[in-house]
Design an enzyme around this catalytic site. Sequence first.
Site, PDB file in Angstrom:
ATOM      1  N   PRO A  39       0.799  -1.235   0.000  1.00 12.44           N
ATOM      2  CA  PRO A  39       0.000   0.000   0.000  1.00 12.44           C
ATOM      3  C   PRO A  39       0.829   1.281   0.000  1.00 12.44           C
ATOM      4  O   PRO A  39       1.838   1.395   0.699  1.00 12.44           O
ATOM      5  CB  PRO A  39      -0.831  -0.135   1.276  1.00 12.44           C
ATOM      6  CG  PRO A  39      -0.999  -1.614   1.452  1.00 12.44           C
ATOM      7  CD  PRO A  39       0.323  -2.196   0.998  1.00 12.44           C
ATOM      8  N   CYS A  40       0.355   2.244  -0.770  1.00 11.82           N
ATOM      9  CA  CYS A  40       1.068   3.513  -0.959  1.00 11.82           C
ATOM     10  C   CYS A  40       0.662   4.645  -0.005  1.00 11.82           C
ATOM     11  O   CYS A  40       1.484   5.530   0.259  1.00 11.82           O
ATOM     12  CB  CYS A  40       0.868   4.000  -2.394  1.00 11.82           C
ATOM     13  SG  CYS A  40       1.466   2.861  -3.646  1.00 11.82           S
ATOM     14  N   PRO A  41      -0.595   4.682   0.506  1.00 10.28           N
ATOM     15  CA  PRO A  41      -1.010   5.833   1.314  1.00 10.28           C
ATOM     16  C   PRO A  41      -0.095   6.192   2.478  1.00 10.28           C
ATOM     17  O   PRO A  41       0.025   7.387   2.794  1.00 10.28           O
ATOM     18  CB  PRO A  41      -2.409   5.407   1.809  1.00 10.28           C
ATOM     19  CG  PRO A  41      -2.932   4.524   0.733  1.00 10.28           C
ATOM     20  CD  PRO A  41      -1.723   3.749   0.269  1.00 10.28           C
ATOM     21  N   PRO A  42       0.583   5.242   3.151  1.00 14.67           N
ATOM     22  CA  PRO A  42       1.458   5.650   4.252  1.00 14.67           C
ATOM     23  C   PRO A  42       2.577   6.596   3.846  1.00 14.67           C
ATOM     24  O   PRO A  42       3.110   7.314   4.691  1.00 14.67           O
ATOM     25  CB  PRO A  42       2.029   4.315   4.752  1.00 14.67           C
ATOM     26  CG  PRO A  42       1.003   3.302   4.388  1.00 14.67           C
ATOM     27  CD  PRO A  42       0.472   3.772   3.062  1.00 14.67           C
ATOM     28  N   PHE A  43       2.937   6.607   2.560  1.00 14.54           N
ATOM     29  CA  PHE A  43       4.070   7.405   2.102  1.00 14.54           C
ATOM     30  C   PHE A  43       3.690   8.491   1.092  1.00 14.54           C
ATOM     31  O   PHE A  43       4.532   9.297   0.707  1.00 14.54           O
ATOM     32  CB  PHE A  43       5.116   6.483   1.465  1.00 14.54           C
ATOM     33  CG  PHE A  43       5.458   5.290   2.308  1.00 14.54           C
ATOM     34  CD1 PHE A  43       6.243   5.423   3.437  1.00 14.54           C
ATOM     35  CD2 PHE A  43       4.969   4.036   1.991  1.00 14.54           C
ATOM     36  CE1 PHE A  43       6.553   4.324   4.231  1.00 14.54           C
ATOM     37  CE2 PHE A  43       5.265   2.929   2.769  1.00 14.54           C
ATOM     38  CZ  PHE A  43       6.058   3.074   3.900  1.00 14.54           C
TER      39      PHE A  43
END
Length: 422
Positions: A84-88
């Site tokens: 998943p990309c949202p954390p970064f």
Amino acid sequence: MGTGQHSGNSRYSVIEICAGAGGQALGLEKAGFDHELAVELDAHACTTLRQNRDWDVRQGDVADKTVWDPAKYAGVSLLAGGVPCPPFSIAGQQLGASDERDLFAWAVEQVATVKPRALMLENVRGLSTPRFAAYRQRILDRLGKLGYEPFWKLLNACDFGVPQLRPRFVLVALRPEDAPYFAWPSQTVASPTVGTALHDLMAADGWRYADAWRNLANDVAPTIVGGSKKHGGADLGPTRAKAAWMSLSVDGKGIADAPPLRTARHPKTNPPRLTIEMVTRLQGWQDDDGWQFSGRKTAQYRQIGNAFPPPVAEAVGTSVFRAFDHAALTESSDLAMAEDELFTLLRRHPEGISESLISQNVPNLAGEYLDKRIAELSLDFEVLCSFVGNERAYRLGNFKGFVGQNDHFRHEYLAENRSKVS
């Protein structure tokens, strides 16, 4: 010869986590890898994978051992994934390890169990920024302890024939015997403009201004944003992204069911919207791939928009394949590097260090800037504060990221918000 072709007859195995709708999977297949397993949370994406390939596809939380057991795949050639990309993401809050969706550190940890010949993970550009220097430094340290030599690089999809910018931060880690043979892929073919890439699709229903639109859409696309289940229907992203699309005479407020009719107005007056077929092509799927997506329009758009473009995955996969084959020694080392000055300083002083000593060692870390960096570092690591006299002192604690802990906060979040997680 395509980038996925190679001189030998051997093929290598891959297991893919957070496989999505198969962009990375298709690219790795073209590079010569055979899928032993693909794991994905989204039901529509799993259906897409199953209807396109006869692979072992498991649906569910990738960190749930009832879905798959990493130990059963020990010795696979490649462990790959698009976690998943949202954390970064720069467009988000960049919570990093404090984001319940973060699986990057967990994916790296699986190397200890799976013991693959190589690891390949891709994520958004945000992971390459100074905000996550300490996080990256921990990743490199862990891979080193596990006996792997890491490489990473920011790759732009438009350098691999994809008519879209789409910068992706890619990590590749190899065993010492293979690492000297790894080299990042160079630009393969020039990317067409949006107008050139989509002209035939825009003209499919006889739109009389299709040629005029092609001339207006004379650049590569901005990054396509797939979004998540937390948001509404399919569109091409936030306000800034929509403005970039409008500069190409594309209405980014939604996805059309069909191309413009013959009588549709001039694109300067009424810019057209993209169809699912158009977005698929912009994301790097080729017409002859025959890839079909499951679900209704919004579900299909999210699968496509969140994918790793197949040509980029193929190019990186081919570089890994060539390293396995020891095709050619690289002329210079390009090993990954990362250092966060504050993180390094705190690790050198496990008993703690005062603010004044921090400022002496790193002059630009003082006052409000130090407070900001401590706050950012605290999202990924425990940072313990105490007082020595009237002065604050800081000590580095544990990493907050999920690496497989049974009591981690992500489990409760996933249990309560299963329908919203994507």
